[in-house]
Every structure is written in structure tokens, then in C-alpha cells.
Write an enzyme that holds these catalytic residues in place. Structure first.
Site, PDB file in Angstrom:
ATOM      1  CD  GLU A   1      12.796  -0.684   9.780  1.00  0.00           C
ATOM      2  OE1 GLU A   1      13.330   0.111  10.569  1.00  0.00           O
ATOM      3  OE2 GLU A   1      13.280  -1.781   9.484  1.00  0.00           O
TER       4      GLU A   1
ATOM      5  CE  LYS B   1      -2.201   2.320   3.329  1.00  0.00           C
ATOM      6  NZ  LYS B   1      -2.016   3.680   2.807  1.00  0.00           N
TER       7      LYS B   1
ATOM      8  CD  GLU C   1       8.628  10.992  14.253  1.00  0.00           C
ATOM      9  OE1 GLU C   1       7.524  10.420  14.256  1.00  0.00           O
ATOM     10  OE2 GLU C   1       9.609  10.566  13.620  1.00  0.00           O
TER      11      GLU C   1
ATOM     12  CB  CYS D   1      12.296   8.012  10.190  1.00  0.00           C
ATOM     13  SG  CYS D   1      13.582   7.221   9.224  1.00  0.00           S
TER      14      CYS D   1
HETATM   15  P1  NAD Z   1       1.664   6.952   9.368  1.00  0.00           P
HETATM   16  O1  NAD Z   1       1.939   5.987  10.453  1.00  0.00           O
HETATM   17  O2  NAD Z   1       0.570   7.944   9.561  1.00  0.00           O
HETATM   18  O3  NAD Z   1       1.295   6.195   8.018  1.00  0.00           O
HETATM   19  C1  NAD Z   1       2.195   5.279   7.414  1.00  0.00           C
HETATM   20  C2  NAD Z   1       1.405   4.346   6.512  1.00  0.00           C
HETATM   21  O4  NAD Z   1       0.541   3.556   7.320  1.00  0.00           O
HETATM   22  C3  NAD Z   1       0.502   5.070   5.502  1.00  0.00           C
HETATM   23  O5  NAD Z   1       0.534   4.344   4.279  1.00  0.00           O
HETATM   24  C4  NAD Z   1      -0.872   4.980   6.163  1.00  0.00           C
HETATM   25  O6  NAD Z   1      -1.933   5.019   5.231  1.00  0.00           O
HETATM   26  C5  NAD Z   1      -0.792   3.613   6.839  1.00  0.00           C
HETATM   27  N1  NAD Z   1      -1.696   3.427   7.980  1.00  0.00           N
HETATM   28  C6  NAD Z   1      -2.191   4.376   8.825  1.00  0.00           C
HETATM   29  N2  NAD Z   1      -2.998   3.804   9.741  1.00  0.00           N
HETATM   30  C7  NAD Z   1      -3.019   2.474   9.484  1.00  0.00           C
HETATM   31  C8  NAD Z   1      -3.676   1.351  10.080  1.00  0.00           C
HETATM   32  N3  NAD Z   1      -4.469   1.484  11.138  1.00  0.00           N
HETATM   33  N4  NAD Z   1      -3.464   0.129   9.546  1.00  0.00           N
HETATM   34  C9  NAD Z   1      -2.647  -0.037   8.493  1.00  0.00           C
HETATM   35  N5  NAD Z   1      -2.013   0.985   7.868  1.00  0.00           N
HETATM   36  C10 NAD Z   1      -2.178   2.227   8.364  1.00  0.00           C
HETATM   37  O7  NAD Z   1       3.040   7.671   9.053  1.00  0.00           O
HETATM   38  P2  NAD Z   1       3.317   8.840   8.011  1.00  0.00           P
HETATM   39  O8  NAD Z   1       2.747  10.102   8.576  1.00  0.00           O
HETATM   40  O9  NAD Z   1       2.921   8.410   6.639  1.00  0.00           O
HETATM   41  O10 NAD Z   1       4.925   8.890   8.030  1.00  0.00           O
HETATM   42  C11 NAD Z   1       5.632   9.550   9.016  1.00  0.00           C
HETATM   43  C12 NAD Z   1       6.082   8.589  10.100  1.00  0.00           C
HETATM   44  O11 NAD Z   1       6.838   7.534   9.517  1.00  0.00           O
HETATM   45  C13 NAD Z   1       6.993   9.245  11.103  1.00  0.00           C
HETATM   46  O12 NAD Z   1       6.659   8.830  12.401  1.00  0.00           O
HETATM   47  C14 NAD Z   1       8.377   8.722  10.714  1.00  0.00           C
HETATM   48  O13 NAD Z   1       9.312   8.742  11.753  1.00  0.00           O
HETATM   49  C15 NAD Z   1       8.055   7.347  10.255  1.00  0.00           C
HETATM   50  N6  NAD Z   1       9.114   6.814   9.376  1.00  0.00           N
HETATM   51  C16 NAD Z   1       9.963   5.858   9.879  1.00  0.00           C
HETATM   52  C17 NAD Z   1      11.025   5.354   9.090  1.00  0.00           C
HETATM   53  C18 NAD Z   1      11.990   4.311   9.614  1.00  0.00           C
HETATM   54  O14 NAD Z   1      12.754   3.753   8.819  1.00  0.00           O
HETATM   55  N7  NAD Z   1      12.005   4.023  10.900  1.00  0.00           N
HETATM   56  C19 NAD Z   1      11.177   5.843   7.780  1.00  0.00           C
HETATM   57  C20 NAD Z   1      10.301   6.806   7.311  1.00  0.00           C
HETATM   58  C21 NAD Z   1       9.257   7.283   8.116  1.00  0.00           C
END
Ligand code: NAD
Length: 492
Positions: free
Chosen positions: A260, A184, A394, A295
Site C-alpha cells: 500500500e 514493526k 508526493e 496517502c
Molecule cells: P516510509 O516508506 O518511509 O516508512 C514506512 C515504514 O517502512 C516505516 O515503519 C519504516 O521504518 C519502514 N521502512 C523504511 N525503510 C525500510 C526498509 N528498507 N525495509 C523495511 N522497512 C522499511 O513511509 P512513511 O514516511 O512512514 O509514510 C508515508 C508514506 O506512506 C507516504 O508515501 C504515504 O503515501 C504512504 N502511505 C500509504 C498508504 C496506503 O494505504 N496506500 C497509507 C498510509 C501511508
């Protein structure tokens, strides 16, 4: 090649990519805007459970017909090498889509992110025939060994900040290990990944092995996590969503999850760091890249007392030298925030940090000079207590706090975060100091004299504590998509 381009001339893909082709499905509308000017990039539908069901059926058929998991590993690698070549041949198109739809600057997408995406696929293609087991010690006339096998169908969910590369870490490894993938996209940045899936088909990847669906987290994302035929979930995103995914994966049948997640990473700068002008540039640039939507963002600068005043001044001066602008202009050096909603969230948190007693040294408001789009000024705080949200939460934007430390032990104590443990860095020319921080800090990734990875594929990405578990990239990131089978043979 001139990197700047007119975004209105770029063709944008539409639909989900299932079974090797674009498919339109009914569902709630997802309106995708360009963060640089808030203009429409495309309209897609939330695929929900139907898109996941269709993808799983396509994946099962493809695994069975193509014998992807059991073919000669070198044949699997050959297809993936072609896929990587296709990605590189289409670097300009993919790089433009990536820049238009996300906060990535075109100066770094065509020659950077896309080339690295192809590199990730090649890196994992090389692993196809390097999957090994172990022969274990036994008595005579018996043989015991382990073998690694793919899971079958991998579910992957990615965020919006590095849409292509984060996805490639997962689909590259999962496909090379012999799995099919249902992935997704983020609802904010779907287009570059949709175009990449089409290139996989053109490269000869059997249709149905790599499916990309669009949708919201609570609908399509949840349908992936809870699907009984999806055997493992690899997720990158926030810690809060990671926790929801972990519990849903447990409740809908036991399945492993790789998480992650978020971070609040420290950057320690000692009196032995070196020339302060050079350090100020390095430090400021490390938190302004992608407008702080990284991140591993070093959102907490810890500076040794005796250099704190001078370095703070130089860091602030550096933040005034940015050129905010559209992501498709090669002269832009400072990116927009992904959406108006995220910008308002950052601003709300900044105002709350002030209310909770922190002192604002720079920024603290949206960049009014940029008329369109979602731009927020690089923001620096000091005097942030450990209870202040400026320390605990964050922001995922260009916001950092500066604290002072008296000695290295003090720095290490301050560096530890009660929840997160994603990354940390230390800047010093004294290797004893550097290694002491490396040994003591609780973080899955530690950098010395830089903050952030070089584009090497061998370096694993992943956090400790609330920043998640499991690894992307490296050998660990490949083996994560395989499971070990133990075999015992009695031949006497
Ligand atoms: P998010 O958690 O809001 O969403 C990430 C993904 O998860 C999106 O595709 C979203 O549609 C999906 N999602 C949301 N709720 C869900 C659920 N209940 N079930 C299944 N899927 C769901 O994060 P974001 O705002 O897109 O990205 C920013 C975050 O990602 C920050 O916290 C950042 O630190 C983290 N991040 C971590 C890494 C790493 O390698 N550790 C890398 C990049 C980003």
C-alpha cells in the site's frame, strides 16, 4: 468527557511487545518526539534482527501451543471480540497516546480512530468462520476442491500517519485468518500500537501471536522482510520503500508482498458540482485533514474553466480559517507535520516547485504563529507543468496544485499520473459525468462527491501502478492473509 488533556500526565509504554509482554532489548536509541511541541515522548531501542528472531520464536511457539490456526473458528472470533472490547474500554488512553505521538487530533482519536480500530478487529473477527473454498467440476468418482489456509507468520510494517488504524487493517485480518503477526511500528509513532499489543494479551490472545517491535526500516524492517520463517509481508508506506521491500523479499526467498504505497491523487470538480461555497469547504478540508499527511491526499485539484477563478478564491479563503495548535487541544483544527525533518523536506520541495516555474497562490512557508512544533501553512500552487515536481512528486503535506480543464476528456487526461494510481475523486451532480470518470481514471479507489472514505470496513484500500497492489480491508483484505490449496481426491 472533555477531550483536551495535559500530555505530561499520560503514561507512555516502553520496550518491544514480544511473547505477550514488554521486553527491553539493547539497540540504537530511538528518541520519539511529540510533533506538536517537539518535546520528548519516550526513548525506545532499535530491536534489529534480535527482536525479530525473538518474535518469530514466540510466534512459532504460540501457533503450536494454542492451535490458533486450527481451532474452531468461532473460538478464535471470541478472543478477537474480547480484544476489540478492550480497545474500546481503553479508548481514552489509546486516543491520548495516538494524539500525543502523531499528527492525529484528539477531537478525532478517542471517539474516532480508536473506536474504528476496535471496529476493524470486530469486522475481521466476523470473518473467522466465513473462510470458504470451492468445489470444482470433475468427472465421476473424483472430488476436487480448494481450501484457504493461513500463511503462518505474517510480517507487517506500517507508517506514521494513521498509526493505529493502518496497523489494525493488517493485524486484525491476519489474526482472524489464523496467523501470528510480527509487526514493526513506525519509529516516529510507536506508542499507541505498543499499548494495543498489551491489550491483546489482557484480552486473552495467546502470548506470542501478536508481537510489536520497534526499530528503523533498514535494520528491524529489513530483518522482518528477510526472515525465512515469515511467509508474507504486508507493507504500507512510500513507493520507494515498497520497491526496496519487494526486491528484498524476492532476494531472501520468494515470498508474497502486499504493498500500500504513495499517491498524487486528482480531485476533479466540474461545472455541475453544485454550490461553490459548499464545494470550496469540502475540497479545502479534504487536503487539510491531518495537515495533508494522508496517502489518498487530493494534491491535484482539476477545476473546470468556467468556475476555476471563483472556486480557487473560495478555497484559498477557507485555508485561512484553520486553527493550528497542539494535537491534545480539542479546539485545534489543523495538525502539525510529524517531524522537523519532514517539515524541512516539504518546504524544500515547495521552494523547488516555485523554482521550476509554478505560481504560488497561498502558503509556502512554515506557520510562524505557532511557536512550538512543526506547522506548515496550507499551500496552493497554480501553473504547475507536468515536469514540475509539484506535479510528479508526493509531498505528504498540505500542498496542492490547481489546474483548469476545458472538458471532461481533458480532465481525465490530466488526472492520470505517470507513476501513481492510488485514489481519485470527481465532484458533480451529473451521474453520467461521475461514472465516466469512475470508468476512465486509473486509481484503486475512486470517490464521488467527497474525497476520502467513510469509516466503512467493507471498502477496500489499495492502489494501482506505483501506488502498489493487494488490498487492505474488505473480504479481499482478509483473504490476502490466506493462501489457496487445491485438493484432488480419487475415490473410485
Ligand atoms: P516510509 O516508506 O518511509 O516508512 C514506512 C515504514 O517502512 C516505516 O515503519 C519504516 O521504518 C519502514 N521502512 C523504511 N525503510 C525500510 C526498509 N528498507 N525495509 C523495511 N522497512 C522499511 O513511509 P512513511 O514516511 O512512514 O509514510 C508515508 C508514506 O506512506 C507516504 O508515501 C504515504 O503515501 C504512504 N502511505 C500509504 C498508504 C496506503 O494505504 N496506500 C497509507 C498510509 C501511508
Amino acid at each position: 468527557m472533555t477531550l483536551s488533556f495535559d500530555p505530561d500526565t499520560v503514561q507512555v509504554p516502553s520496550g518491544h511487545h514480544i511473547g505477550g509482554k514488554y521486553v527491553e532489548l539493547p539497540g540504537e536509541e530511538i528518541t520519539v518526539l511529540r510533533p506538536s511541541d517537539e518535546k520528548l515522548m519516550g526513548v525506545l531501542s532499535d530491536g534489529g534482527a534480535d527482536s525479530v528472531e525473538m518474535s518469530v520464536a514466540a510466534a512459532k511457539a504460540a501457533l503450536s501451543k494454542s492451535k490458533w490456526a486450527t481451532m474452531a473458528p468461532r473460538d478464535r472470533a471470541r478472543v478477537l471480540f474480547k480484544f476489540a472490547d478492550k480497545i474500546e474500554e481503553n479508548a481514552e488512553y489509546l486516543g491520548r497516546l495516538e494524539a500525543m505521538g502523531s499528527a492525529r487530533l484528539v477531537s478525532g482519536t478517542i471517539t474516532g480512530d480508536v473506536v474504528r480500530t476496535a471496529g476493524v478487529v470486530r469486522y475481521f473477527a466476523e470473518y473467522c468462520d466465513k473462510l470458504e473454498g470451492t468445489v470444482t467440476a470433475t468427472k465421476a468418482d473424483t472430488l476436487s476442491f480448494t481450501k484457504r489456509e493461513p500463511y503462518g507468520i505474517v510480517g507487517a510494517i506500517v507508517p506514521w500517519n494513521f498509526p493505529l488504524i493502518t496497523a489494525a487493517w493488517k493485524f486484525g485480518a491476519a489474526l482472524a485468518a489464523g496467523n501470528a503477526v510480527v509487526m514493526k511500528t513506525s519509529e516516529l509513532t510507536p506508542h499507541s500500537l505498543l499499548a494495543t499489543a498489551q491489550l491483546a494479551s489482557e484480552a486473552g490472545l495467546p502470548a506470542g501471536l501478536f508481537n510489536v517491535v520497534n526499530g528503523y526500516g533498514h535494520t528491524t524492517g529489513a530483518a522482518i522482510v528477510s526472515h525465512p520463517d515469515i511467509q508474507i509481508i504486508s507493507f504500507t508506506g512510500s513507493t520507494q520503500t515498497g520497491a526496496a521491500i519487494m526486491s528484498l523479499a524476492a532476494l531472501s526467498g520468494i515470498k508474497p508482498v502486499i504493498l500500500e504505497l504513495g499517491g498524487k491523487s486528482p480531485q476533479v470538480i466540474t461545472r455541475n458540482a453544485g454550490d461553490l461555497d459548499m464545494i470550496a469547504t469540502r475540497v479545502a478540508d479534504s487536503f487539510m485533514v491531518n495537515a495533508g499527511q494522508v496517502c489518498t491526499l487530493p494534491s491535484r485539484l482539476l477545476i473546470e474553466d468556467c468556475i476555476a477563478d471563483e472556486l480557487t478564491e473560495k478555497v484559498i479563503a477557507r485555508t485561512k480559517k484553520i486553527k493550528p495548535g497542539p494535537t491534545w487541544d480539542a479546539n485545534t483544527t489543523f495538525a502539525p507535520i510529524i517531524s522537523a525533518k519532514q517539515l524541512n523536506r516539504i518546504d524544500g520541495m515547495v521552494q523547488e516547485t516555485i523554482k521550476q516555474g509554478a505560481e504560488l497562490l497561498a502558503g509556502g512557508a512554515r506557520l510562524e504563529a505557532v511557536n512550538e512544533g512543526n506547522f506548515y501553512a496550507p499551500t496552493i500552487f497554480t501553473n504547475v507543468s507536468r515536469e514540475n515536481i509539484g506535479f510528479t512528486d508526493e509531498f505528504f503535506g498540505p500542498v496542492v496544485s490547481i489546474s483548469r480543464f476545458a472538458d471532461l476528456e481533458d480532465a481525465i487526461t490530466q488526472a492520470q499520473h505517470p507513476v501513481y494510481g492510488l485514489a481519485a475523486s470527481v465532484h458533480t451532480t451529473d451521474m453520467r459525468e461521475a461514472m465516466h470518470v469512475v470508468d476512465q481514471v486509473e486509481a484503486g479507489m475512486v470517490f464521488v462527491n467527497q474525497h476520502g472514505r467513510d469509516p466503512e470496513f467493507t471498502y477496500t484500500a489499495g492502489g494501482f501502478k506505483g501506488s502498489g497492489f493487494g488490498k487492505d480491508m474488505g473480504r479481499a483484505g482478509f483473504e490476502a492473509f490466506t493462501r489457496e490449496k487445491a485438493v484432488w481426491i480419487n475415490y473410485h
